[in-house]
Write a protein that holds these residues in place. Structure first.
Motif, short mmCIF file in Angstrom:
data_model
loop_
_atom_site.label_atom_id
_atom_site.label_comp_id
_atom_site.label_asym_id
_atom_site.label_seq_id
_atom_site.Cartn_x
_atom_site.Cartn_y
_atom_site.Cartn_z
N PRO A 51 0.80 -1.23 0.00
CA PRO A 51 0.00 0.00 0.00
C PRO A 51 0.83 1.28 0.00
O PRO A 51 0.49 2.25 -0.68
CB PRO A 51 -0.84 -0.11 1.26
CG PRO A 51 -0.17 -1.14 2.11
CD PRO A 51 0.51 -2.07 1.17
N VAL A 52 1.94 1.27 0.73
CA VAL A 52 2.77 2.47 0.80
C VAL A 52 3.46 2.71 -0.55
O VAL A 52 3.51 3.83 -1.05
CB VAL A 52 3.79 2.38 1.95
CG1 VAL A 52 4.66 3.63 2.00
CG2 VAL A 52 3.07 2.18 3.29
N LEU A 88 -5.07 10.56 -2.58
CA LEU A 88 -4.19 9.68 -1.82
C LEU A 88 -4.80 9.36 -0.46
O LEU A 88 -4.76 8.23 0.01
CB LEU A 88 -2.82 10.33 -1.65
CG LEU A 88 -2.11 10.78 -2.93
CD1 LEU A 88 -0.83 11.54 -2.58
CD2 LEU A 88 -1.80 9.60 -3.83
N GLU A 89 -5.39 10.38 0.17
CA GLU A 89 -5.96 10.19 1.49
C GLU A 89 -7.21 9.31 1.45
O GLU A 89 -7.41 8.44 2.30
CB GLU A 89 -6.29 11.54 2.12
CG GLU A 89 -6.65 11.43 3.58
CD GLU A 89 -6.64 12.76 4.31
OE1 GLU A 89 -6.94 12.74 5.52
OE2 GLU A 89 -6.36 13.80 3.68
N HIS A 100 -1.42 3.07 8.03
CA HIS A 100 -1.84 4.46 7.88
C HIS A 100 -0.78 5.48 8.27
O HIS A 100 -0.69 6.55 7.66
CB HIS A 100 -3.15 4.71 8.64
CG HIS A 100 -4.32 4.05 7.98
ND1 HIS A 100 -5.62 4.28 8.36
CD2 HIS A 100 -4.40 3.15 6.95
CE1 HIS A 100 -6.44 3.57 7.60
NE2 HIS A 100 -5.72 2.87 6.75
N ALA A 101 0.03 5.18 9.28
CA ALA A 101 1.08 6.14 9.68
C ALA A 101 2.07 6.34 8.54
O ALA A 101 2.45 7.48 8.21
CB ALA A 101 1.79 5.66 10.94
N ARG A 105 2.78 9.76 5.90
CA ARG A 105 4.08 10.36 5.55
C ARG A 105 4.17 10.59 4.05
O ARG A 105 4.71 11.60 3.59
CB ARG A 105 5.22 9.49 6.06
CG ARG A 105 5.40 9.54 7.58
CD ARG A 105 6.70 8.91 8.04
NE ARG A 105 6.69 7.46 7.93
CZ ARG A 105 6.21 6.64 8.86
NH1 ARG A 105 5.67 7.12 9.98
NH2 ARG A 105 6.25 5.33 8.69
N VAL A 106 3.62 9.66 3.27
CA VAL A 106 3.61 9.82 1.82
C VAL A 106 2.73 11.00 1.40
O VAL A 106 3.05 11.72 0.45
CB VAL A 106 3.13 8.51 1.13
CG1 VAL A 106 2.96 8.71 -0.37
CG2 VAL A 106 4.10 7.37 1.40
N LEU A 107 1.64 11.23 2.15
CA LEU A 107 0.73 12.33 1.82
C LEU A 107 1.43 13.68 1.81
O LEU A 107 0.98 14.61 1.14
CB LEU A 107 -0.42 12.40 2.83
CG LEU A 107 -1.47 11.29 2.82
CD1 LEU A 107 -2.54 11.59 3.85
CD2 LEU A 107 -2.09 11.13 1.46
#
Length: 202
Positions: A51-52, A88-89, A100-101, A105-107
């Motif tokens: 996912p990341v 993205l969110e 999710h954490a 960070r990617v957001l």
């Protein structure tokens, strides 16, 4: 003027971006699809893996489009982008909470993107199912796409109320291949008029 068009899978974002870009004669930036993306991305989305990595891939894609669009923006232009930080969110809802954490960070990549308008498309699942079946892409399973749409659409609806410059538009009954559908989107989003190319009887 920079306008982002976002929404769940199968809602017609790519078509709307292309059509509005053609109507305004200013250009548009789609996110692409199979043939443009690294083939592993589709495999990982289908399997719910990485996912990341998937989110970071699309964040970098949107970032490249945004930077190029920013360089080409000017007074009187209306430039359309498929995807934004809200995209993205919203997609985080597909993935387990333990990711999710790292996803947040990617957001941060999207913190530099500033749109004058964010058009958030929503619709009934029946409309989305119809469009998914009509486009008949072999890598898309209609049932899985509809499930993904339901999850992600709920997040888009929630996030739209918190998004600066966002307008939520229900696309049920709108056809983006018809001028009336495009005019309805333009009016609902409060976009400036497009330059009409005159047609004359010669």
């Amino acid at each position: 003027m920079r306008v982002a068009i976002v929404g769940g899978p199968g809602i017609g974002k790519s078509t709307l971006v292309r059509q509005l870009g053609d109507l305004y004669h200013n250009g548009a930036y789609g996110e692409g699809e199979k043939g443009v993306w690294d083939p592993r991305v589709l495999e990982d989305i289908a399997a719910g893996r990485n996912p990341v990595g998937v989110t970071e891939y699309f964040a970098q894609l949107y970032d490249a489009n945004y930077r190029d669009g920013l360089a080409n923006d000017a007074a009187g232009k209306v430039i359309f982008f498929e995807g934004a930080r809200i995209t993205l969110e919203a997609h985080m809802a597909e993935y387990p909470p333990e990711c999710h954490a790292a996803l947040r960070r990617v957001l941060r990549i999207g913190d530099a993107w500033h749109y004058d308008r964010v058009i958030v498309l929503t619709s009934s699942t029946a409309t989305v199912e119809k469009h998914i079946k009509l486009r008949n892409r072999p890598h898309e399973l209609a049932e899985q796409m509809v499930w993904r749409f339901r999850v992600i659409d709920g997040e888009f609806r929630r996030l739209a109320s918190q998004e600066r410059n966002a307008v939520l538009i229900d696309r049920d009954g709108m056809e983006f291949h018809e001028r009336s559908g495009l005019d309805a989107i333009i009016a609902a989003a409060g976009l400036p008029p497009y330059p009409e190319i005159p047609y004359r009887n010669l």
